[in-house]
Design an enzyme around this catalytic site. Sequence first.
Site, mmCIF file in Angstrom:
data_model
loop_
_atom_site.group_PDB
_atom_site.id
_atom_site.type_symbol
_atom_site.label_atom_id
_atom_site.label_comp_id
_atom_site.label_asym_id
_atom_site.label_seq_id
_atom_site.Cartn_x
_atom_site.Cartn_y
_atom_site.Cartn_z
ATOM 1 N N ASP A 149 32.050 39.632 43.543
ATOM 2 C CA ASP A 149 32.805 38.905 42.518
ATOM 3 C C ASP A 149 31.975 38.709 41.251
ATOM 4 O O ASP A 149 30.749 38.618 41.299
ATOM 5 C CB ASP A 149 33.238 37.541 43.091
ATOM 6 N N ASN A 202 44.689 40.982 44.136
ATOM 7 C CA ASN A 202 44.249 41.617 42.886
ATOM 8 C C ASN A 202 45.345 42.508 42.285
ATOM 9 O O ASN A 202 45.336 42.798 41.086
ATOM 10 C CB ASN A 202 42.970 42.448 43.097
HETATM 11 C C1 IPE Z 1 37.765 38.333 45.630
HETATM 12 O O1 IPE Z 1 37.549 38.081 44.282
HETATM 13 C C2 IPE Z 1 38.266 39.737 45.815
HETATM 14 C C3 IPE Z 1 37.273 40.782 45.634
HETATM 15 C C4 IPE Z 1 36.023 40.600 45.400
HETATM 16 C C5 IPE Z 1 37.776 42.133 45.755
HETATM 17 P P1 IPE Z 1 38.695 37.441 43.344
HETATM 18 O O2 IPE Z 1 38.116 37.338 41.996
HETATM 19 O O3 IPE Z 1 39.945 38.209 43.500
HETATM 20 O O4 IPE Z 1 38.907 36.014 44.013
HETATM 21 P P2 IPE Z 1 39.406 34.636 43.395
HETATM 22 O O5 IPE Z 1 40.669 34.928 42.670
HETATM 23 O O6 IPE Z 1 38.337 34.150 42.470
HETATM 24 O O7 IPE Z 1 39.570 33.734 44.559
HETATM 25 C C1 IPE Z 2 35.391 41.277 41.212
HETATM 26 O O1 IPE Z 2 35.238 40.866 39.918
HETATM 27 C C2 IPE Z 2 36.084 42.612 41.319
HETATM 28 C C3 IPE Z 2 37.491 42.532 41.743
HETATM 29 C C4 IPE Z 2 38.080 41.470 42.201
HETATM 30 C C5 IPE Z 2 38.283 43.752 41.634
HETATM 31 P P1 IPE Z 2 36.364 40.057 39.133
HETATM 32 O O2 IPE Z 2 37.226 41.031 38.428
HETATM 33 O O3 IPE Z 2 37.087 39.137 40.049
HETATM 34 O O4 IPE Z 2 35.486 39.265 38.098
HETATM 35 P P2 IPE Z 2 35.676 37.758 37.638
HETATM 36 O O5 IPE Z 2 35.746 36.920 38.874
HETATM 37 O O6 IPE Z 2 36.944 37.710 36.855
HETATM 38 O O7 IPE Z 2 34.459 37.467 36.832
HETATM 39 MG MG MG Z 3 36.814 37.222 40.547
#
Ligand code: IPE
Ligand code: IPE
Ligand code: MG
Length: 237
Positions: free
Chosen positions: A24, A72
């Site tokens: 993340d 996502n």
């Molecule tokens: C968790 O991260 C999913 C992945 C790392 C693929 P998210 O960014 O989707 O999670 P939330 O929304 O902060 O809980």
């Molecule tokens: C994790 O990074 C990757 C995916 C969930 C695909 P994020 O896209 O969730 O990055 P933040 O949490 O918005 O910084």
């Molecule tokens: Mg995230």
Amino acid sequence: MKSKDLLDELDKTRLPRHIAFIMDGNGRWATKRLLPRKMGHKEGVKTMRAVISDCVRIGIEVVSLFAFSTENKSRPKDEIDALMQLIRDNIYDMLKDLIAEGVKVTFMGDLSYFSDDIRESLDRVLRESAGGTKAVVNIGLNYGSRDEIVQAVNKCVQERKTVSAEEFKQYLYTKNLPDPDLIVRTSGEFRLSNFMLYQAAYSEVVVTKTLWPDFDNKALVSVLKEYAQRNRRYGKI
Ligand code: IPE
Ligand code: IPE
Ligand code: MG
């Protein structure tokens, strides 16, 4: 210190058998630099490549990585398009050297979501790595643990089977894999976000503030050292 030296410092008798990463913070990494979010994902792919190879090199048996969740899919179209393009461009290339070294790759999630060309790349990875015995790299793509559990329950019902908690694991995407010993979440969020809810019953969890694109071998060593100090009791005394 060079990457190899740092990792060589670790006590190999206290490593997790199965390490799982909730990768993340890609978006925040980019935003901090006034870059579009997709640049964070691009950088995140580089980190993924390096972390997988470091983990395999130090002898971790199973490396799971949460790359794309069922939730996502609700992100804006331009972000989804960028993520799909990254998967398309990198999934085979990122894994081919490891496959040549004998690493087996598995995917967990509903892969029917992906376009034909992506699924062909995923199939190629599965096919070419099927005989691997060195380690398992398990990547969550359109993965959601609630869907996984509900699907498993429905299968048991269809088969008219009553199963034990241990037997139930055979109905999950992670069948044949040990439960994760260690779940690492980057970017400082203290939640599982629908990741391995069943399998995580006794996993150690380490949350690091480091954003995924910045998760280097020093950060890896640090979480593994923290894990090595944990006292796992499994409800016993
Ligand atoms: C968790 O991260 C999913 C992945 C790392 C693929 P998210 O960014 O989707 O999670 P939330 O929304 O902060 O809980
Ligand atoms: C994790 O990074 C990757 C995916 C969930 C695909 P994020 O896209 O969730 O990055 P933040 O949490 O918005 O910084
Ligand atoms: Mg995230």
